[in-house]
Design a protein around this motif. Structure first.
Motif, short mmCIF file in Angstrom:
data_model
loop_
_atom_site.label_atom_id
_atom_site.label_comp_id
_atom_site.label_asym_id
_atom_site.label_seq_id
_atom_site.Cartn_x
_atom_site.Cartn_y
_atom_site.Cartn_z
N VAL A 70 0.84 -1.20 0.00
CA VAL A 70 0.00 0.00 0.00
C VAL A 70 0.88 1.25 0.00
N LEU A 71 1.93 1.21 0.81
CA LEU A 71 2.83 2.36 0.90
C LEU A 71 3.47 2.66 -0.45
N VAL A 72 3.85 1.58 -1.14
CA VAL A 72 4.49 1.77 -2.44
C VAL A 72 3.52 2.45 -3.40
N VAL A 73 2.26 2.06 -3.34
CA VAL A 73 1.26 2.67 -4.21
C VAL A 73 1.01 4.12 -3.80
N GLU A 74 0.93 4.34 -2.50
CA GLU A 74 0.62 5.68 -1.99
C GLU A 74 1.74 6.69 -2.20
N GLN A 75 2.98 6.20 -2.37
CA GLN A 75 4.13 7.08 -2.63
C GLN A 75 4.31 8.15 -1.56
N ASP A 76 4.30 7.72 -0.30
CA ASP A 76 4.47 8.67 0.79
C ASP A 76 5.81 8.41 1.48
N SER A 77 6.79 9.30 1.28
CA SER A 77 8.14 9.11 1.83
C SER A 77 8.14 8.91 3.33
N ALA A 78 7.42 9.79 4.03
CA ALA A 78 7.47 9.77 5.49
C ALA A 78 6.92 8.46 6.04
N ALA A 79 5.82 7.99 5.47
CA ALA A 79 5.23 6.74 5.95
C ALA A 79 6.16 5.57 5.65
N ALA A 80 6.79 5.59 4.47
CA ALA A 80 7.70 4.51 4.10
C ALA A 80 8.88 4.46 5.07
#
Lengths: 424, 489
Positions: free
Chosen positions: B200-210
């Motif tokens: 999901v993170l990869v799809v969302e493209q959110d640096s901070a969450a990753a």
């Protein structure tokens, strides 16, 4: 207490001898009474030959099947696989399903191959369909990359044609110079720009029922030179052949790692770059083709109870992550080229002996060939026909009695897994 | 200056930096282009454009770019630039004199071999030697002294037994447990929700969450994407073009450092069981790296200063100074090992390049420059020595008595962030934490774990080194968990 195992070998390799000595087995000569003989394939021919053959007792074990060449000679392996496919097709087996191009969906795992000179005309027909293709010529009876060359023109193999009147043809027809010619995998998977093949070790303790084990510590053998598919490099054998025996003469041969990369490295790399799912599928397919190749030869194999065999499987992976079976070796090299290699080969022999001579005791070739899990070491069960049959019988029974399938979850048996994973 | 003012200054700075970026012009063009869209109304122009940029993913890209700026060391607007590089004068001085030595060595090699720094072809590699090795650098760190601090003291339980003699604040175990709490709770490790979250993170493209996610380790199949996301290395067409230009530069000009790179790869990665297959990729990355003048920007916050060479006869005249090598980074023995593990993740050279470059300017430079940063090599050494002294005092004492100072054994591991020492799977799990916590501190903790009581038997530095020669079976992550968990109680 049972006596000590008396061993003989005609292969003076420290990885063997150290393993025998560790078990406090007793060295004897060939002419004495022995229990365990690790022999070359030349010797096995004599052991089972009609004239000079021994009569083996129940307490004697050898490391080859009498007609192992049904699997380990390039031409015979191909013949057996072709026959196996036809039989499955005749039976109407789902395994023999073909795609719209007439290719087997599950059994297309060896590159298109012909015998020369026997299949010369068939080969020419195939070659003309795709004249830009490259083919690899290998002498049937030789190993370690000897006598191999690549061709991309018919003229290069004229002397194997039926009508050729050259003297070579006479030699060829006598069987000594028989070759197989295979479509060359010209889209190999490259890692770091380099070509490699896989060497996997597979132990067979019986063919009927088939019981086989995959060694987890296989490795990739890398070419020292960067791969270029251009035909001008055809003569540069270093690029195309990955056999260490040949690589050693290359300028860049490295004595620290010997161009060998562990299968666990390959898995980590593939999982990281291509994802877990495709990587698992690739390894499942590799297991599948090993099992299928063994099933293909099982009916013709002389399943002598005194025998087991540890094969070296050579596999090439193409850039679509499809594995291809190239050949099977009956006497994988026990020479160690690096420190890690020595550790690997020592463990390979150690784990093999733990399975075939339970507890290091004098073998009894009537044993049930079901070693306990803890004796497997780095081997994992690849296929156990007995277990698979009892499981499928059990499944039949349960489904007939109306029980839900899969109530036990996925099958614990590693033997059933690769098959199920690939064609279900 | 109060917090509010400071914040608005930081914001102004980030805005300033992003204004010149490619992303800025892309977003600008998107905003202009979207004016033709039916959903953009004149009466609510601002809101509509904003919501368009949001739904089309450009806002997320901007967020990640801002996040990247926040990750880089902040430049305090009122502080002099050298303070951003390194606040402590004695550290700056030590770094400067170390650089003088490196440059001298480089120049003397150039003279000795008759090879100019640039423009040479086909030289005999056997005559080249690494400019310096980690052990040379260690001697410099051991010699570091704070002139305002008397480090001579009697050896006692409370004194410091190690080699690093400068007073820096490094975290002790209770503080580490506080920060690395995610490590210490094994039940949080690979839970099903976590496994679903990765993709999901990869799809969302959110640096901070990753980045948060990476603190507990990335699944192998997602690591490449997650790291690129954390580092905001998006491999845009302009990045590929940049890489291709650097490659063209490699073909056009030879540099003296090229030979140092060849030599280093031959001496290290080419002989490594894990990395030898990537030899060619290492050249592709490192030769381009040495020509990438964009790297110079990180010297704003790196205590090091790029070496300069002067055109003939103009020594000392800044107008005639040329940074050498063009990226300002002199490779040392083992430098290529910073790239090697990344080859397991990226099979596309331009992507591999941009991830490595970002890893270098965020983390790796700190492992070979003298600074007081808590992520810098001096602090890591000191922290390692203090942790070991607290955790295994008898062992430390024993090793010290037999002349086997632990840091002498462990320094080379830390300089390479363990690359080439741990097995690759373990190394990547360790580097997950470097990215996740945006700090190299975990390297110091890992170093302690290699030491255990079985070293009580050794009687010399050589035998201690022999025991610790092979770390490839060390399972670091479970060990870190046990270490922090056990010592926390």
């Amino acid at each position: 207490m049972a006596g000590k195992v008396k061993w003989v070998t005609d292969i003076e390799k420290s990885v063997l001898i150290n393993n025998f000595e560790k078990r406090e087995w007793v060295p004897v000569t060939e002419s004495e009474d022995w229990n365990f003989y690790w022999m070359s394939i030349q010797t096995i021919r004599n052991v089972f030959s009609v004239d000079t053959g021994y009569r083996l007792s129940d307490e004697q074990l050898v490391n080859h099947f009498p007609n192992h060449y049904e699997l380990t000679r390039k031409d015979l392996m191909i013949k057996n696989i072709k026959r196996y496919r036809k039989e499955l097709e005749k039976e109407g087996s789902p395994l023999a399903e073909k795609d719209e191009n007439g290719k087997y969906v599950y059994l297309d795992f060896v590159p298109v191959t012909f015998m020369l000179p026997a299949d010369y005309n068939l080969f020419v027909e195939e070659f003309r369909k795709n004249p830009s293709s490259t083919w690899i010529m290998k002498p049937c009876g030789k190993a370690q990359g000897k006598g191999i060359f690549l061709i991309n023109k018919l003229s290069q193999i004229k002397k194997w044609s039926r009508d050729s009147r050259t003297s070579t043809f006479v030699a060829a027809s006598s069987g000594k110079e028989a070759y197989v010619i295979s479509l060359y995998i010209d889209n190999p998977l490259l890692i770091g720009g380099k070509k490699f093949d896989l060497r996997l070790y597979v132990l067979v303790t019986t063919y009927r029922p088939l019981k086989c084990y995959m060694y987890k510590l296989g490795f990739c053998r890398f070419c020292t030179v960067k791969y270029t598919p251009s035909t001008s490099e055809l003569d540069n054998m270093f690029v195309h052949l990955t056999n260490v025996a040949i690589q050693k003469h290359g300028d860049d041969y490295n004595h620290v790692h010997g161009g060998k990369w562990t299968v666990s490295n390959l898995r980590l790399y593939l999982e990281s770059t291509r994802g877990k799912e495709v990587t698992n599928r690739l390894f499942d397919q590799i297991h599948w083709i090993v099992v299928q190749s063994l099933k293909a030869v099982a009916p013709v194999m002389n399943n002598d109870k005194h025998c087991f065999e540890c094969y070296g499987y050579d596999i090439i992976i193409d850039d679509k992550l499809k594995p291809w079976l190239i050949e099977v070796n009956a006497s994988p090299s026990l020479t160690s080229s690096t420190a890690n290699d020595r550790i690997l080969k020592y463990s390979l022999i150690n784990d093999t002996l733990n399975i075939v001579t339970p507890n290091g005791e004098i073998p009894d070739c009537r044993w049930n060939r079901s070693p306990p899990r803890e004796a497997l070491g780095n081997y994992q069960v690849l296929y156990d026909e007995e277990q698979a049959q009892s499981e499928s019988a059990e499944r039949d029974l349960r489904s007939r009695s109306g029980q839900l399938l899969g109530s036990k979850g996925t099958k614990g048996s590693a033997g059933a897994r690769p098959a199920a994973a690939t064609w279900k | 200056m109060d917090e509010g003012t400071e914040l608005s200054l930081s914001i102004a700075q980030i805005v300033q930096r992003l204004k010149g970026s490619h992303l800025h012009s892309q977003i600008e063009r998107q905003a202009k282009d979207c004016l033709h869209r039916p959903e953009i109304k004149l009466e609510s122009l601002k809101e509509d454009v904003h919501s368009y940029l949001k739904t089309s993913g450009w806002e997320k890209k901007l967020q990640n770019a801002v996040y990247r700026e926040l990750q880089l060391p902040p430049s305090h607007p009122t502080a002099p630039p050298e303070h951003l590089k390194e606040p402590l004068a004695y550290m700056r001085k030590a770094q400067a004199s170390w650089e003088k030595r490196i440059l001298k060595s480089l120049n003397s090699m150039s003279t000795e071999l008759g090879v100019p720094l640039a423009r040479q072809v086909g030289v005999n590699l056997s005559r080249f030697r690494p400019v310096y090795a980690p052990k040379d650098f260690l001697e410099v760190l051991i010699g570091l002294r704070n002139p305002n601090h008397d480090s001579r003291e009697e050896i006692g339980a409370r004194s410091h037994w190690g080699l690093i003699q400068v007073p820096l604040n490094v975290r002790d175990i209770p503080q580490l447990v506080g920060i690395y709490s995610l490590f210490t709770n094994p039940s949080l490790f690979q839970t099903p929700p976590r496994l679903y979250l990765g993709p999901v993170l990869v799809v969302e493209q959110d640096s901070a969450a990753a980045q948060q996610y990476s603190r507990r380790g990335c699944p192998t199949g997602l690591r490449a994407d997650l790291w690129a996301l954390i580092l905001n290395s998006t491999n845009q067409p302009q990045d590929v073009m940049h890489y291709e230009q650097l490659k063209a530069g490699v073909i056009q000009h030879d540099l003296l450092v090229d030979n140092l790179i060849y030599k280093d790869v031959k001496l290290t990665a080419s002989n490594d069981d894990y990395y030898f297959v990537f030899e060619d990729f290492l050249y592709q990355v490192l030769l381009c790296f040495s020509r990438d003048t964009g790297v110079l920007e990180h010297f704003k916050y790196n205590s090091a200063t790029p070496p300069k060479s002067y055109l003939h006869g103009k020594v000392g005249d800044e107008d005639y100074a040329v940074v050498y090598p063009p990226n300002g980074v002199v490779p040392f023995h083992g430098f290529s090992m910073y790239v090697a593990p990344l080859c397991f993740l990226y099979n596309e050279p331009s992507k591999l390049y941009s991830v490595f470059r970002e890893m270098y300017i965020r983390y790796f430079f700190r492992l070979h420059s003298i600074s007081s940063s808590f992520s810098g090599i001096v602090s890591l050494c000191l922290q390692f020595e203090r942790l070991l002294q607290t955790h295994l005092p008898q062992l430390f004492y024993h090793l010290r008595q037999i002349g086997a100072q632990p840091l002498r054994i462990a320094f080379k591991w830390m300089v390479r962030a363990f690359s080439g020492y741990l097995s690759t799977d373990q190394l990547l799990l360790l580097w997950d934490r470097i990215l996740g916590y945006d700090s190299l501190e975990v390297v110091a903790g890992t170093t302690v774990l290699a030491f255990s009581d079985n070293l009580m038997e050794v009687t010399s530095l050589a035998s201690a080194e022999a025991v610790l020669a092979d770390l490839s079976t060390l399972k670091v992550i479970p060990l870190i968990q046990i270490f922090l968990f056990a010592t926390a109680i």
